[in-house]
Scaffold this motif. Structure first.
Motif, PDB file in Angstrom:
ATOM      1  N   GLY A  80       0.782  -1.224   0.000  1.00  0.00           N
ATOM      2  CA  GLY A  80       0.000   0.000   0.000  1.00  0.00           C
ATOM      3  C   GLY A  80       0.815   1.275   0.000  1.00  0.00           C
ATOM      4  O   GLY A  80       0.250   2.374  -0.028  1.00  0.00           O
ATOM      5  N   ASP A  81       2.139   1.174   0.007  1.00  0.00           N
ATOM      6  CA  ASP A  81       2.986   2.367   0.071  1.00  0.00           C
ATOM      7  C   ASP A  81       2.969   3.148  -1.241  1.00  0.00           C
ATOM      8  O   ASP A  81       2.843   2.584  -2.326  1.00  0.00           O
ATOM      9  N   ARG A  82       3.140   4.450  -1.098  1.00  0.00           N
ATOM     10  CA  ARG A  82       3.406   5.342  -2.228  1.00  0.00           C
ATOM     11  C   ARG A  82       4.875   5.749  -2.123  1.00  0.00           C
ATOM     12  O   ARG A  82       5.295   6.293  -1.110  1.00  0.00           O
ATOM     13  N   ILE A  83       5.628   5.441  -3.163  1.00  0.00           N
ATOM     14  CA  ILE A  83       7.085   5.630  -3.137  1.00  0.00           C
ATOM     15  C   ILE A  83       7.461   6.719  -4.135  1.00  0.00           C
ATOM     16  O   ILE A  83       7.073   6.656  -5.305  1.00  0.00           O
ATOM     17  N   GLY A  84       8.206   7.709  -3.678  1.00  0.00           N
ATOM     18  CA  GLY A  84       8.681   8.764  -4.560  1.00  0.00           C
ATOM     19  C   GLY A  84      10.137   8.557  -4.912  1.00  0.00           C
ATOM     20  O   GLY A  84      10.937   8.169  -4.060  1.00  0.00           O
ATOM     21  N   VAL A  85      10.496   8.811  -6.172  1.00  0.00           N
ATOM     22  CA  VAL A  85      11.882   8.648  -6.606  1.00  0.00           C
ATOM     23  C   VAL A  85      12.338   9.885  -7.369  1.00  0.00           C
ATOM     24  O   VAL A  85      11.578  10.480  -8.123  1.00  0.00           O
ATOM     25  N   SER A  86      13.604  10.264  -7.144  1.00  0.00           N
ATOM     26  CA  SER A  86      14.187  11.328  -7.958  1.00  0.00           C
ATOM     27  C   SER A  86      14.924  10.669  -9.123  1.00  0.00           C
ATOM     28  O   SER A  86      14.417   9.701  -9.693  1.00  0.00           O
ATOM     29  N   TRP A  87      16.112  11.135  -9.441  1.00  0.00           N
ATOM     30  CA  TRP A  87      16.789  10.597 -10.620  1.00  0.00           C
ATOM     31  C   TRP A  87      18.288  10.547 -10.387  1.00  0.00           C
ATOM     32  O   TRP A  87      18.777  10.986  -9.356  1.00  0.00           O
ATOM     33  N   GLY A  88      19.010   9.979 -11.333  1.00  0.00           N
ATOM     34  CA  GLY A  88      20.459   9.943 -11.235  1.00  0.00           C
ATOM     35  C   GLY A  88      21.046   8.551 -11.312  1.00  0.00           C
ATOM     36  O   GLY A  88      20.330   7.545 -11.303  1.00  0.00           O
ATOM     37  N   ASN A  89      22.369   8.502 -11.368  1.00  0.00           N
ATOM     38  CA  ASN A  89      23.091   7.245 -11.545  1.00  0.00           C
ATOM     39  C   ASN A  89      22.891   6.275 -10.389  1.00  0.00           C
ATOM     40  O   ASN A  89      22.724   5.069 -10.598  1.00  0.00           O
ATOM     41  N   THR A  90      22.934   6.786  -9.153  1.00  0.00           N
ATOM     42  CA  THR A  90      22.849   5.887  -8.004  1.00  0.00           C
ATOM     43  C   THR A  90      21.480   5.234  -7.932  1.00  0.00           C
ATOM     44  O   THR A  90      21.373   4.037  -7.638  1.00  0.00           O
ATOM     45  N   LEU A  91      20.429   6.003  -8.221  1.00  0.00           N
ATOM     46  CA  LEU A  91      19.084   5.411  -8.229  1.00  0.00           C
ATOM     47  C   LEU A  91      18.952   4.385  -9.350  1.00  0.00           C
ATOM     48  O   LEU A  91      18.313   3.342  -9.169  1.00  0.00           O
ATOM     49  N   TYR A  92      19.567   4.672 -10.483  1.00  0.00           N
ATOM     50  CA  TYR A  92      19.546   3.714 -11.583  1.00  0.00           C
ATOM     51  C   TYR A  92      20.177   2.393 -11.171  1.00  0.00           C
ATOM     52  O   TYR A  92      19.609   1.309 -11.418  1.00  0.00           O
ATOM     53  N   HIS A  93      21.341   2.453 -10.524  1.00  0.00           N
ATOM     54  CA  HIS A  93      22.010   1.219 -10.105  1.00  0.00           C
ATOM     55  C   HIS A  93      21.223   0.506  -9.004  1.00  0.00           C
ATOM     56  O   HIS A  93      21.216  -0.728  -8.954  1.00  0.00           O
ATOM     57  N   MET A  94      20.564   1.255  -8.146  1.00  0.00           N
ATOM     58  CA  MET A  94      19.718   0.629  -7.122  1.00  0.00           C
ATOM     59  C   MET A  94      18.579  -0.149  -7.766  1.00  0.00           C
ATOM     60  O   MET A  94      18.333  -1.316  -7.434  1.00  0.00           O
ATOM     61  N   VAL A  95      17.891   0.483  -8.713  1.00  0.00           N
ATOM     62  CA  VAL A  95      16.739  -0.171  -9.348  1.00  0.00           C
ATOM     63  C   VAL A  95      17.185  -1.368 -10.183  1.00  0.00           C
ATOM     64  O   VAL A  95      16.509  -2.395 -10.228  1.00  0.00           O
ATOM     65  N   ARG A  96      18.337  -1.250 -10.809  1.00  0.00           N
ATOM     66  CA  ARG A  96      18.846  -2.377 -11.610  1.00  0.00           C
ATOM     67  C   ARG A  96      19.083  -3.607 -10.750  1.00  0.00           C
ATOM     68  O   ARG A  96      18.889  -4.742 -11.186  1.00  0.00           O
ATOM     69  N   GLU A  97      19.493  -3.385  -9.491  1.00  0.00           N
ATOM     70  CA  GLU A  97      19.769  -4.494  -8.570  1.00  0.00           C
ATOM     71  C   GLU A  97      18.535  -4.905  -7.769  1.00  0.00           C
ATOM     72  O   GLU A  97      18.609  -5.852  -6.987  1.00  0.00           O
ATOM     73  N   PHE A  98      17.433  -4.201  -7.951  1.00  0.00           N
ATOM     74  CA  PHE A  98      16.262  -4.443  -7.115  1.00  0.00           C
ATOM     75  C   PHE A  98      15.688  -5.843  -7.371  1.00  0.00           C
ATOM     76  O   PHE A  98      15.510  -6.236  -8.522  1.00  0.00           O
TER      77      PHE A  98
END
Length: 315
Positions: free
Chosen positions: A110-128
């Motif tokens: 049920g969570d609402r998750i907000g995300v910004s942008w950038g290289n570190t977030l990209y690598h986090m999502v790739r490993e998710f």
């Protein structure tokens, strides 16, 4: 003292429990005894030295860094990723993987998750990891359109994360920064933009990158920052950007027109979010992280060992 038969029994139980990861209930069924009996035998094995628990604590130093930063900046939680002797590419991968596991544990149905942008977030999502959650939605917190490196834009990060979680996502079809304040005001009033920004104001968890506008800057590479603007930001003692807003060394958002041209939720709104995770690593991010922590924009931080050591020890 244990007799030979008791010792053999305990060894069999412990091998199933520790080597094969059987539950105590399953072991109890196999030997036709109660679960408390199995629990008592496992405890006995430790007492008499049949089983020794050995924790390979390579992370003692990182634990001390985590606690130190938490106390110094009054944070809920800090994750310091052990990265000693790793090259830059492996550090990036290690931080991305650790950040993914860290964030995954924070997300509830049920969570609402907000995300910004950038290289570190990209690598986090790739490993998710692929782990479906019920009724989860991911919302971009800042604009970001264009054809260059679309994988690090907020819309794409929101989409990829939602896919991993089996949830939904919103899209914010606008640039991160526009040419004039008047254009910004016109765009944020558009119904499809305004509704996404309104959702961004009410997220349960926000995940944001912390940028350095002068070194390895994604915003400069995308053409958002000219040499003239960078010089002006230096004059204002700007050391970091969060959600495409620029802050000075003391963590205050500076009075510069560029901060009024951003399409995304503001830093004061970010402060009102109960759970904000900041992701940043690398020695060029030390002042950026310090300023962000001083400003109180995040409650949780993920960084690497070398950077954490400098953050806490370089006064």
């Amino acid at each position: 003292m244990l007799n030979t038969d008791d010792k053999k029994m305990i060894i069999k139980i412990c091998k199933l429990y520790y080597y094969e990861s059987w539950t105590q209930e399953k072991i109890a069924e196999k030997f036709n005894v109660s679960r408390p009996f199995i629990s008592k035998m496992i405890q006995k094995a430790r007492e008499v030295g049949i089983v020794e628990i050995l924790v390979h604590d390579d992370s003692h130093q990182t634990y001390e860094l985590e606690k130190g930063i938490e106390q110094m900046f009054n944070l809920k939680q800090v994750l310091v990723v052990p990265t000693r002797d790793l090259n830059n590419e492996l550090v990036t991968s290690a931080v991305g993987k650790a950040a993914a596991q860290f964030v995954q544990k924070l997300i509830k149905d049920g969570d609402r998750i907000g995300v910004s942008w950038g290289n570190t977030l990209y690598h986090m999502v790739r490993e998710f990891p692929l782990e479906k959650k019920g009724n989860v939605k991911v919302v971009p917190l800042v604009g970001g359109t264009g054809n260059e490196r679309t994988e690090i834009h907020s819309n794409q990060i929101a989409y990829e994360m939602a896919k991993k979680l089996g949830g939904k996502c919103e899209s914010l079809y606008a640039p991160s920064i526009v040419e004039t304040e008047q254009l910004k005001e016109q765009i944020v009033r558009l119904p499809n933009i305004a509704s996404v920004l309104a959702e961004g104001e009410k997220v349960d968890l926000a995940i944001v990158g912390i940028g350095n506008p002068y070194s390895m800057s994604t915003m400069e590479r995308f053409g958002y920052l000219t040499e003239e603007v960078l010089d002006e930001l230096k004059e204002l003692d700007v050391v970091a950007d969060i959600n495409s807003r620029f802050i000075n060394r003391e963590g205050h958002m500076v009075s510069h027109s560029i901060n009024n041209k951003v399409i995304g939720i503001g830093l004061e709104s970010l402060k009102q979010t109960n759970n904000v995770v900041g992701l940043a690593f690398g020695l060029h991010k030390i002042d950026c992280i310090k300023a962000t922590l001083k400003g109180g924009y995040i409650q949780m931080l993920v960084t690497d060992e070398a950077t954490a050591n400098k953050v806490i020890n370089d006064r």
